[in-house]
Design a protein around this motif. Structure first.
Motif, PDB file in Angstrom:
ATOM      1  N   LYS A  67      -4.643  -0.651  -3.427  1.00 49.46           N
ATOM      2  CA  LYS A  67      -5.607   0.570  -2.702  1.00 49.46           C
ATOM      3  C   LYS A  67      -6.477  -0.549  -1.747  1.00 49.46           C
ATOM      4  CE  LYS A  67      -5.250   4.605  -5.250  1.00 49.46           C
ATOM      5  NZ  LYS A  67      -6.215   5.526  -5.983  1.00 49.46           N
ATOM      6  N   HIS A  68      -6.620   0.029  -0.631  1.00 47.24           N
ATOM      7  CA  HIS A  68      -7.410  -0.998   0.150  1.00 47.24           C
ATOM      8  C   HIS A  68      -8.483   0.112   0.920  1.00 47.24           C
ATOM      9  CE1 HIS A  68      -7.708  -3.438   4.221  1.00 47.24           C
ATOM     10  NE2 HIS A  68      -8.620  -3.863   3.253  1.00 47.24           N
ATOM     11  N   ASP A  69      -9.994  -0.156   0.944  1.00 46.24           N
ATOM     12  CA  ASP A  69     -10.834   0.598   1.644  1.00 46.24           C
ATOM     13  C   ASP A  69     -10.801   0.501   3.257  1.00 46.24           C
ATOM     14  OD1 ASP A  69     -11.814  -1.884   1.972  1.00 46.24           O
ATOM     15  OD2 ASP A  69     -14.003  -1.037   1.397  1.00 46.24           O
TER      16      ASP A  69
ATOM     17  N   MET B 152     -13.217  -4.461   3.325  1.00 44.58           N
ATOM     18  CA  MET B 152     -13.084  -5.574   2.628  1.00 44.58           C
ATOM     19  C   MET B 152     -12.701  -5.574   1.169  1.00 44.58           C
ATOM     20  SD  MET B 152     -14.334  -8.085   4.780  1.00 44.58           S
ATOM     21  CE  MET B 152     -15.201  -9.440   3.730  1.00 44.58           C
ATOM     22  N   LEU B 153     -12.409  -4.461   0.776  1.00 41.11           N
ATOM     23  CA  LEU B 153     -12.193  -4.016  -0.790  1.00 41.11           C
ATOM     24  C   LEU B 153     -10.440  -4.004  -1.078  1.00 41.11           C
ATOM     25  CD1 LEU B 153     -13.283  -4.228  -3.489  1.00 41.11           C
ATOM     26  CD2 LEU B 153     -13.836  -1.903  -3.211  1.00 41.11           C
ATOM     27  N   ILE B 154     -10.010  -4.609  -2.020  1.00 43.25           N
ATOM     28  CA  ILE B 154      -8.601  -4.251  -2.266  1.00 43.25           C
ATOM     29  C   ILE B 154      -8.560  -4.384  -3.868  1.00 43.25           C
ATOM     30  CG2 ILE B 154      -6.386  -5.333  -2.231  1.00 43.25           C
ATOM     31  CD1 ILE B 154      -7.159  -7.217  -0.081  1.00 43.25           C
ATOM     32  N   TRP B 155      -7.730  -3.471  -4.333  1.00 43.97           N
ATOM     33  CA  TRP B 155      -7.898  -3.112  -5.672  1.00 43.97           C
ATOM     34  C   TRP B 155      -6.292  -2.581  -6.492  1.00 43.97           C
ATOM     35  CZ3 TRP B 155      -8.505   2.156  -8.048  1.00 43.97           C
ATOM     36  CH2 TRP B 155      -8.637   2.264  -9.483  1.00 43.97           C
ATOM     37  N   PHE B 156      -5.963  -3.420  -7.488  1.00 35.12           N
ATOM     38  CA  PHE B 156      -4.652  -2.942  -8.177  1.00 35.12           C
ATOM     39  C   PHE B 156      -5.185  -1.797  -9.285  1.00 35.12           C
ATOM     40  CE2 PHE B 156      -3.782  -6.999  -6.093  1.00 35.12           C
ATOM     41  CZ  PHE B 156      -2.467  -6.935  -5.538  1.00 35.12           C
ATOM     42  N   PRO B 157      -4.702  -0.696  -9.010  1.00 32.90           N
ATOM     43  CA  PRO B 157      -5.039   0.473 -10.154  1.00 32.90           C
ATOM     44  C   PRO B 157      -4.733   0.229 -11.370  1.00 32.90           C
ATOM     45  CG  PRO B 157      -4.374   1.460  -8.049  1.00 32.90           C
ATOM     46  CD  PRO B 157      -4.121  -0.325  -7.943  1.00 32.90           C
TER      47      PRO B 157
ATOM     48  N   LEU C  37       0.906  -1.320  -0.235  1.00 33.51           N
ATOM     49  CA  LEU C  37       0.014  -0.038  -0.036  1.00 33.51           C
ATOM     50  C   LEU C  37       0.988   1.204  -0.006  1.00 33.51           C
ATOM     51  CD1 LEU C  37      -2.837  -1.103   2.566  1.00 33.51           C
ATOM     52  CD2 LEU C  37      -2.926  -1.138   0.111  1.00 33.51           C
ATOM     53  N   ALA C  38       1.754   1.292   0.429  1.00 30.02           N
ATOM     54  CA  ALA C  38       2.715   2.339   0.986  1.00 30.02           C
ATOM     55  C   ALA C  38       3.543   2.846  -0.540  1.00 30.02           C
ATOM     56  CB  ALA C  38       3.991   2.166   2.006  1.00 30.02           C
ATOM     57  N   GLN C  39       3.827   1.837  -1.257  1.00 30.79           N
ATOM     58  CA  GLN C  39       4.294   2.108  -2.651  1.00 30.79           C
ATOM     59  C   GLN C  39       3.227   2.559  -3.619  1.00 30.79           C
ATOM     60  OE1 GLN C  39       7.328   2.401  -3.467  1.00 30.79           O
ATOM     61  NE2 GLN C  39       8.050   1.855  -1.374  1.00 30.79           N
ATOM     62  N   GLY C  40       1.781   2.314  -3.374  1.00 34.07           N
ATOM     63  CA  GLY C  40       0.704   2.679  -4.271  1.00 34.07           C
ATOM     64  C   GLY C  40       0.719   1.676  -5.202  1.00 34.07           C
TER      65      GLY C  40
ATOM     66  N   PRO D 131     -18.036  -5.390  -2.416  1.00 33.62           N
ATOM     67  CA  PRO D 131     -18.650  -4.547  -1.210  1.00 33.62           C
ATOM     68  C   PRO D 131     -18.547  -3.226  -1.732  1.00 33.62           C
ATOM     69  CG  PRO D 131     -16.365  -5.012  -0.558  1.00 33.62           C
ATOM     70  CD  PRO D 131     -16.591  -5.788  -2.079  1.00 33.62           C
ATOM     71  N   GLU D 132     -19.933  -2.598  -1.167  1.00 32.34           N
ATOM     72  CA  GLU D 132     -20.042  -1.317  -1.510  1.00 32.34           C
ATOM     73  C   GLU D 132     -19.046  -0.288  -0.559  1.00 32.34           C
ATOM     74  OE1 GLU D 132     -22.143   0.131  -3.475  1.00 32.34           O
ATOM     75  OE2 GLU D 132     -22.929  -1.771  -4.246  1.00 32.34           O
ATOM     76  N   SER D 133     -18.435   0.538  -1.428  1.00 30.45           N
ATOM     77  CA  SER D 133     -17.330   1.378  -0.873  1.00 30.45           C
ATOM     78  C   SER D 133     -16.975   2.399  -1.675  1.00 30.45           C
ATOM     79  CB  SER D 133     -16.085   0.442  -0.540  1.00 30.45           C
ATOM     80  OG  SER D 133     -14.879   1.224  -0.344  1.00 30.45           O
TER      81      SER D 133
END
Length: 374
Positions: free
Chosen positions: A78-80, A83-88, A72-75, A113-115
């Motif tokens: 992303k994490h909400d 419950m949600l994780i995403w690779f931009p 996460l620190a390197q960008g 999940p909604e976020s």
């Protein structure tokens, strides 16, 4: 989630990525674990919590959280916070190959999940599709019509709030906010007109015409050019980048069409990516050996395409023997002449040059190159 696509692309250039190289080996393991997770959707996002993911990977929760925080620190992800994780950058290396792929995104997206992060994922996907052809955009609009409607509605409401002081009211049976203007005063002697509620305007559906064969060929050629620029320009270090293609001309469309016609694998983008990856392993073509590098048009020339596909330009060491130091010249044609000369002696070199269609002087040039390298 077996109904979702289980095959994803992880570019080899990830090992050259500065952010990736900064993180620990434990963080690298977490990255590969998440990118290959069975629940990862085609948008590069997945639903999961830290304890469950740590259990799946077989590591202690604290160790997993520390490694994930590095990512996460390197960008890189992303994490909400829930419950949600995403690779931009996921879609950059997993572009949709057809409009039907975009339509299939909806299933995985609905399971997320909604976020606020979920809305960001949708906006990023739309931005990616906006750079593609009309068929892809239409497929996205069909798959996510509610998302588009909500966005347009919010924009209209903001504009109404900023541009008018007229009170806002809701029409019966409709949750959409509408602007109601005050009734006009009737003139003397006129009966006041009955206020009638105007029906909500129906959304306009753009008429789509079936694409012609030429349009489809141009669209495919643009996708091939995008692959070329990514694999042989963007992903290459300085000193190995080929000239970037900025225009898709009719001549280039014809070259792509001709190569695809003669090679069944090149009718799919995966075949073109494999070809460009092969080129990336040829130092001579990338301008490392000489102050010359191959261009997009050169690589699609029929004769050059055959040579590259057969591996004649691949980096390799010549079979070292008593006849030389084993260094290749970087010119596959010359190396073939040199190898023949070592096997059969000087006698016959002139003949083999002629049979291969080479100028015999090339052999002398190859010998000079070898002596200079000693």
């Amino acid at each position: 989630m077996s109904k979702y696509k289980r095959y994803r692309k992880i570019a080899p250039c990830i090992w050259n990525d500065e952010k990736f190289r900064k993180v620990s080996n434990e963080a690298k393991l977490v990255i590969f674990f998440l990118l290959t997770h069975p629940d990862l959707t085609q948008l590069g996002a997945l639903r999961g919590n830290m304890p469950g993911l740590a259990y799946d990977l077989g590591v202690e929760l604290k160790a997993f959280e520390e490694a994930f925080q590095e990512v996460l620190a390197q960008g890189m992800a992303k994490h909400d916070g829930a419950m949600l994780i995403w690779f931009p950058n996921f879609l950059k290396y997993n572009m949709p190959e057809s409009p039907n792929v975009i339509r299939s995104w909806l299933g995985g997206f609905d399971d997320l999940p909604e976020s606020p992060l979920k809305n960001e994922i949708l906006q990023s996907a739309k931005a990616t599709v906006d750079g593609l052809s009309g068929a892809f955009k239409q497929a996205f609009g069909e798959a996510f019509p509610k998302g588009f409607a909500n966005q347009e509605q919010e924009q209209e409401q903001e504009q109404d709030k900023e541009g008018t002081d007229v009170p806002l009211s809701k029409s019966q049976g409709d949750c959409d906010v509408q602007v109601s203007a005050p009734p006009s005063e009737p003139e003397a002697g006129e009966e006041p007109e009955e206020q009638k509620e105007e029906p909500a305007p129906m959304p306009l559906q753009p008429e789509t015409k079936p694409k012609s064969k030429a349009e489809k060929e141009t669209e495919f050629a643009k996708a091939v050019v995008t692959l070329f620029n990514r694999v042989l320009v963007d992903e290459q270090p300085e000193g190995r980048k080929l000239p970037k293609v900025t225009k898709v001309t009719a001549q280039r469309v014809a070259l792509v069409k001709a190569r695809a016609k003669s090679c069944a694998e090149l009718k799919q983008l995966a075949g073109w990516e494999a070809y460009f990856q092969l080129v990336s392993q040829c130092s001579y073509l990338l301008g490392v050996v000489k102050p010359w590098s191959a261009s997009f048009d050169w690589l699609l020339n029929v004769n050059n395409f055959i040579k590259v596909s057969e591996g004649q330009y691949l980096d390799r060491e010549a079979a070292g023997d008593k006849g030389g130091n084993g260094l290749a010249t970087g010119l596959p044609e010359l190396d073939r002449v040199k190898q023949y000369a070592r096997q059969h002696g000087e006698k016959g070199v002139m003949g083999i040059c002629k049979s291969l269609g080479f100028d015999p002087a090339l052999y002398l040039k190859a010998c000079s190159a070898e002596l200079g390298a000693q």
